[in-house]
Scaffold this active site. Structure first.
Site, PDB file in Angstrom:
ATOM      1  N   HIS A   1       8.738  30.796  43.827  1.00 55.52           N
ATOM      2  CA  HIS A   1       9.548  31.142  45.004  1.00 55.52           C
ATOM      3  C   HIS A   1       8.886  30.653  46.289  1.00 55.52           C
ATOM      4  O   HIS A   1       9.580  30.313  47.240  1.00 55.52           O
ATOM      5  CB  HIS A   1       9.751  32.653  45.041  1.00 55.52           C
TER       6      HIS A   1
ATOM      7  N   TRP B   1      36.243  41.955  32.252  1.00 56.42           N
ATOM      8  CA  TRP B   1      35.016  41.257  32.647  1.00 56.42           C
ATOM      9  C   TRP B   1      35.169  40.640  34.016  1.00 56.42           C
ATOM     10  O   TRP B   1      36.287  40.505  34.529  1.00 56.42           O
ATOM     11  CB  TRP B   1      34.544  40.261  31.585  1.00 56.42           C
TER      12      TRP B   1
ATOM     13  N   ASP C   1      10.363  38.404  42.091  1.00 64.29           N
ATOM     14  CA  ASP C   1       9.941  37.145  42.719  1.00 64.29           C
ATOM     15  C   ASP C   1       8.976  36.428  41.773  1.00 64.29           C
ATOM     16  O   ASP C   1       7.913  36.964  41.433  1.00 64.29           O
ATOM     17  CB  ASP C   1       9.175  37.393  44.025  1.00 64.29           C
TER      18      ASP C   1
HETATM   19  C1  23J Z   1      12.702  33.974  51.695  1.00 60.30           C
HETATM   20  C2  23J Z   1      12.015  33.923  52.882  1.00 60.30           C
HETATM   21  C3  23J Z   1      11.354  35.034  53.346  1.00 60.30           C
HETATM   22  C4  23J Z   1      11.390  36.197  52.582  1.00 60.30           C
HETATM   23  C5  23J Z   1      12.076  36.266  51.366  1.00 60.30           C
HETATM   24  C6  23J Z   1      12.733  35.146  50.948  1.00 60.30           C
HETATM   25  C7  23J Z   1      12.103  37.502  50.543  1.00 60.30           C
HETATM   26  O1  23J Z   1      11.753  38.561  50.975  1.00 60.30           O
HETATM   27  C8  23J Z   1      12.468  37.463  49.108  1.00 60.30           C
HETATM   28  O2  23J Z   1      13.431  38.102  48.695  1.00 60.30           O
HETATM   29  O3  23J Z   1      11.750  36.837  48.346  1.00 60.30           O
HETATM   30  S1  23J Z   1      10.540  37.610  53.194  1.00 60.30           S
HETATM   31 MN    MN Z   2      12.507  37.897  46.652  1.00 67.25          MN
END
Ligand code: 23J
Ligand code: MN
Length: 263
Positions: free
Chosen positions: A83, A65, A79
Site C-alpha cells: 500500500h 444477490w 493494509d
Molecule cells: C492513502 C493515503 C493516506 C492514508 C491512507 C490511504 C489510509 O489511511 C489507508 O486507508 O490506508 S492515511
Molecule cells: Mn488503509
C-alpha cells in the site's frame, strides 16, 4: 503431554463452552460507512455502493444477490505492505501473496481512550509503550499492537472523521513509537479504531503518514476502523484478520475476530 491436536480439540471445546469468546472487531459495512477524506489534489477512495442484481424477482426468481463497488480501504480494513511506497519492492507484499500465517496473531492492547477523549490529536510515544511493557510485559515478536482509543464509539461521519479547516483530528502514533514497534519489537502491525492507521494530522509529520511509511517499509501490516477493542484484555487475545485474496491488492475490507478468554 499436550499435542497440537489436543490443543485444537480443547479450543473447540472451550469455544462451545464459552470459556473462550469470539469478539467481533469489525464495523458494519454499508454505503454510510465513512471513508478517508484526502486533500482534493489526491484521488479519492469511493464509499461502498450496493446495486441489487435480483431479489427473488424477475432477474432472479429464486435468489438474492448484489454487486458491490468500494475502495480496498473501506470500513474495517487491512493494509498490506505494498500500500505504501516504502513497501513497494518487498517480497510477498500484496493481499494475495502474504503468508497466511501472518493472519493469526496475538494482540497487545494499549488503552489511550482517556487521552484521546481529552485531546483528539493525542499521539502514542515510545515512552507510553515502555510504560505499558513495564506493566504488562514485553510486546512479543509478531504481535498486533492495537490502539484502543474508543474512537469507534463516535457515531456519524462528522464525529468519526473529526475534520476542520486544518484537516482531521484523530489519535495515532508518533514516528518514534512506530520505529520502536517495527524495529525493536518486530510486531505484526498496528491496528486502530480510526479511519486509517495514521493520526489525522499525520500528513504533516516527518515522515508524512509514519504509520504507513514506517510499518509498511518494514513489511508490517495495518488494521483500521476496528471496534470493540474495549472488550479485549491488554494481553492474551488472539486476532484472526485475513484479507480477501485480491491479486496484487493493496488492502481489503476484512472481518476481524478476536479469541478472548471469558475470564
Ligand atoms: C492513502 C493515503 C493516506 C492514508 C491512507 C490511504 C489510509 O489511511 C489507508 O486507508 O490506508 S492515511
Ligand atoms: Mn488503509
Amino acid at each position: 503431554m499436550s499435542s497440537a491436536a489436543d490443543l485444537l480439540a480443547q479450543l473447540v471445546d472451550q469455544l462451545s463452552q464459552g470459556s473462550i469468546r469470539v469478539v467481533d472487531l469489525t464495523q458494519p459495512l454499508s454505503p454510510d460507512t465513512p471513508v478517508i477524506d484526502l486533500p482534493p489534489i489526491f484521488g479519492q477512495s469511493p464509499p461502498l455502493t450496493v446495486e441489487r442484481i435480483s431479489y427473488y424477482d424477475e432477474p432472479g426468481p429464486m435468489w438474492y444477490w448484489n454487486t458491490l463497488r468500494l475502495g480496498e480501504h473501506t470500513g474495517t480494513h487491512f493494509d498490506a505492505p505494498v500500500h505504501w511506497i516504502t513497501g513497494r519492492n518487498l517480497p510477498n507484499n500484496t493481499t494475495d501473496m502474504l503468508p497466511v500465517r501472518q493472519f493469526v496473531a496475538p494482540a497487545c492492547v494499549v488503552d489511550v481512550s482517556a487521552q484521546s477523549a481529552a485531546a483528539a490529536d493525542f499521539l502514542l510515544t515510545r515512552e507510553h509503550l515502555q510504560a505499558w511493557e513495564a506493566e504488562h510485559g514485553r510486546i512479543p515478536v509478531g504481535a498486533w499492537l492495537l490502539l484502543r482509543s474508543d474512537w469507534s464509539k463516535r457515531t456519524g461521519r462528522e464525529a468519526f472523521l473529526n475534520a476542520d479547516a486544518n484537516g482531521a483530528h484523530t489519535p495515532g502514533f508518533e514516528p518514534d513509537a512506530l520505529r520502536f514497534l517495527a524495529q525493536e519489537r518486530d510486531v505484526r502491525g498496528v491496528g486502530v479504531e480510526t479511519v486509517g492507521t495514521d493520526a489525522g494530522q499525520a500528513g504533516g509529520f516527518d515522515p508524512p503518514f509514519p504509520a504507513h511509511n514506517i510499518m509498511h517499509g518494514a513489511g508490517k501490516l495495518g488494521l483500521a476502523s476496528l471496534c470493540n477493542l474495549d472488550q479485549l484484555p491488554p494481553t492474551g487475545a488472539v486476532i484472526i484478520a485475513a484479507p480477501l485474496k485480491i491479486v496484487q491488492g493493496s488492502g481489503s475490507p476484512v472481518r476481524v475476530l478476536a479469541l478472548v478468554p471469558a475470564n
